[in-house]
Design a protein around this motif. Structure first.
Motif, short mmCIF file in Angstrom:
data_model
loop_
_atom_site.label_atom_id
_atom_site.label_comp_id
_atom_site.label_asym_id
_atom_site.label_seq_id
_atom_site.Cartn_x
_atom_site.Cartn_y
_atom_site.Cartn_z
N SER A 119 0.83 -1.20 0.00
CA SER A 119 0.00 0.00 0.00
C SER A 119 0.87 1.26 0.00
N ALA A 122 2.47 1.48 -3.63
CA ALA A 122 1.50 1.82 -4.67
C ALA A 122 0.92 3.21 -4.46
N GLY A 123 0.55 3.55 -3.22
CA GLY A 123 -0.03 4.87 -2.97
C GLY A 123 0.95 5.99 -3.20
N ALA A 142 -7.48 -0.09 -7.46
CA ALA A 142 -7.89 -0.07 -6.05
C ALA A 142 -9.41 -0.04 -5.93
N SER A 202 -6.23 -4.04 0.96
CA SER A 202 -5.29 -2.93 0.73
C SER A 202 -5.86 -1.77 -0.08
N VAL A 206 -4.29 2.04 -0.04
CA VAL A 206 -3.61 2.62 -1.19
C VAL A 206 -4.17 4.01 -1.50
#
Length: 326
Positions: A119, A122-123, A142, A202, A206
Motif C-alpha cells: 500500500s 503503490a499509494g 484499487a 489494501s 492505497v
C-alpha cells in the motif's frame, strides 16, 4: 514509555467491560437462536434418536437451566480458564485454539506486512505520478479491488495459479502425499492465501496513502526542500512520506475488523488450518463453546490491533495526544 504504559492501562480497563458485554450479547444470541444445538450435534441421527436421549444430552450440557444460571456457570468457567470441550471437534477448546492459532498468526502477520509495504509503495507512486497512466491504473485497480468480494478473489487465484498455470498449490498446509511439514512446503502453500488476504484489504489503504502524500507534497516544507535542490527521491521518501505515514498508522488499526473477517473467508477457501476457519465450522455446527472462545479471541485481536496502531502513532510523533495519554 510512561505515556505508553498509561495508555495500555487505560485501554485494558476499557477492554474488560467491553469483553464482558460481548460475552453477554453472544450468550443472548445463542439463547435466542431457533436452531437446537443438540439436534445440530446429532445431525441425521436426531431423526432416529429418542426424545429421552435428546433431553438427557440437553441436561448434561445444562441447556435446561435458566438463562442467568447458564451464563453464570459458563462465565465462571471462562474466568478460571476452562473453555470447555468443542462439540464439533470433540476435543478441548483450548487445545484446538493452541494448535491453530500459530498458523493464523503466520498467515495474517505475513498479510499485514505485505499489505503495509504494498500500500505504501503503490499509494506513493500514484501520488508522485499524479494524473499519469500509472496513477490511473493504481487508482482504478484499487476501486475495482474494493468492489470484488474476498471469496471471489480467492477462487480466481486458485483457478489461475493452481488450476490453469499449476504454479502454486490450491490449498491446505502441505501436499496430500506429504508425511512431514517442511518450511518450503508450508511457504508454497502460504503464498496464495497471504497474497489474496493482503490484496483484498489494501484498496482503501492505497487510496488513503495517495491522498495523504498528495496533501503533504503541497506543504511548505516540501516545496522548500525542492527549492533547495534536493533530489526528488529524497523529497518523497524523507520528507513527504514520513509526514503522510502518521494518519496511515491509525487507518491500519481501524482495518483490523475487516482483516479478521477476511481471514475467516480466506482460511476457509484455501483450507488453511487456522482458528478463523474453525470458526466457520463451529458456527455451522452450533458449537457454542468453540464459537464463543473464537469470538472473544477476534474481539481481543481488534482491540490489540488498535492499541498497537496508537502506540506506533505515539512513538512516531510524541506530540500526538491519544486516549489515555496526555
Amino acid at each position: 514509555m510512561r505515556a505508553i504504559l498509561r495508555m495500555v492501562a487505560w485501554r485494558t480497563a476499557f477492554a474488560v467491560p467491553l469483553l464482558v458485554a460481548v460475552t453477554i450479547g453472544m450468550f443472548a444470541l445463542a439463547q435466542a437462536s431457533p436452531f437446537d444445538p443438540v439436534r445440530q450435534y446429532l445431525g441425521e441421527r436426531a431423526l432416529v434418536t429418542s426424545p429421552e436421549v435428546i433431553e438427557s444430552i440437553r441436561r448434561n450440557w445444562g441447556l435446561d437451566r435458566p438463562f442467568l444460571e447458564q451464563y453464570a456457570t459458563w462465565f465462571g468457567n471462562l474466568v478460571s480458564g476452562e473453555l470447555g470441550e468443542s462439540r464439533s471437534f470433540h476435543r478441548p477448546v483450548s487445545e484446538i485454539i493452541g494448535e491453530r492459532l500459530g498458523w493464523t498468526l503466520l498467515a495474517t502477520g505475513s498479510a499485514l506486512v505485505l499489505m503495509f509495504a504494498g500500500s505504501l509503495v503503490a499509494g506513493t507512486l500514484a501520488a508522485w505520478r499524479r494524473g499519469s497512466w500509472m496513477d490511473r491504473v493504481i487508482t482504478g485497480g484499487a476501486f475495482a479491488n474494493e468492489a470484488a468480494p474476498v471469496f471471489w478473489l480467492g477462487l480466481l487465484a486458485i483457478w489461475v495459479f493452481a488450476v490453469q498455470l499449476d504454479w502454486l498449490p490450491a490449498g491446505g498446509l502441505t501436499d496430500a502425499a506429504s508425511t512431514t511439514t517442511s518450511p518450503a512446503d508450508v511457504a508454497a502453500h502460504l503464498v496464495l492465501p497471504v497474497t489474496v488476504l493482503a490484496i483484498s484489504q489494501s484498496s482503501w489503504l492505497v487510496l488513503y496513502v495517495r491522498e495523504s502524500v498528495i496533501g503533504v507534497l503541497r506543504e511548505d516544507f516540501v516545496i522548500g526542500a525542492r527549492a533547495r535542490g534536493l533530489r526528488e527521491r529524497t523529497v518523497i521518501l524523507r520528507h513527504a512520506l514520513r509526514s503522510a505515514l502518521l494518519p496511515f498508522l491509525t487507518l491500519l488499526g481501524t482495518r483490523m475488523p475487516e482483516l479478521v473477517t477476511g481471514a475467516i473467508l480466506v482460511e476457509t477457501i484455501f483450507s488453511w488450518p487456522g482458528v478463523a476457519a474453525a470458526s466457520v465450522q463451529s458456527a455451522l455446527a452450533m458449537d457454542f463453546p468453540l464459537l464463543a472462545a473464537l469470538t472473544l479471541l477476534g474481539t481481543a485481536a481488534v482491540l490489540v490491533g488498535n492499541l498497537l496502531a496508537d502506540i506506533a502513532y505515539t512513538v512516531a510523533d510524541p506530540r500526538v495526544r491519544t486516549l489515555g495519554v496526555g
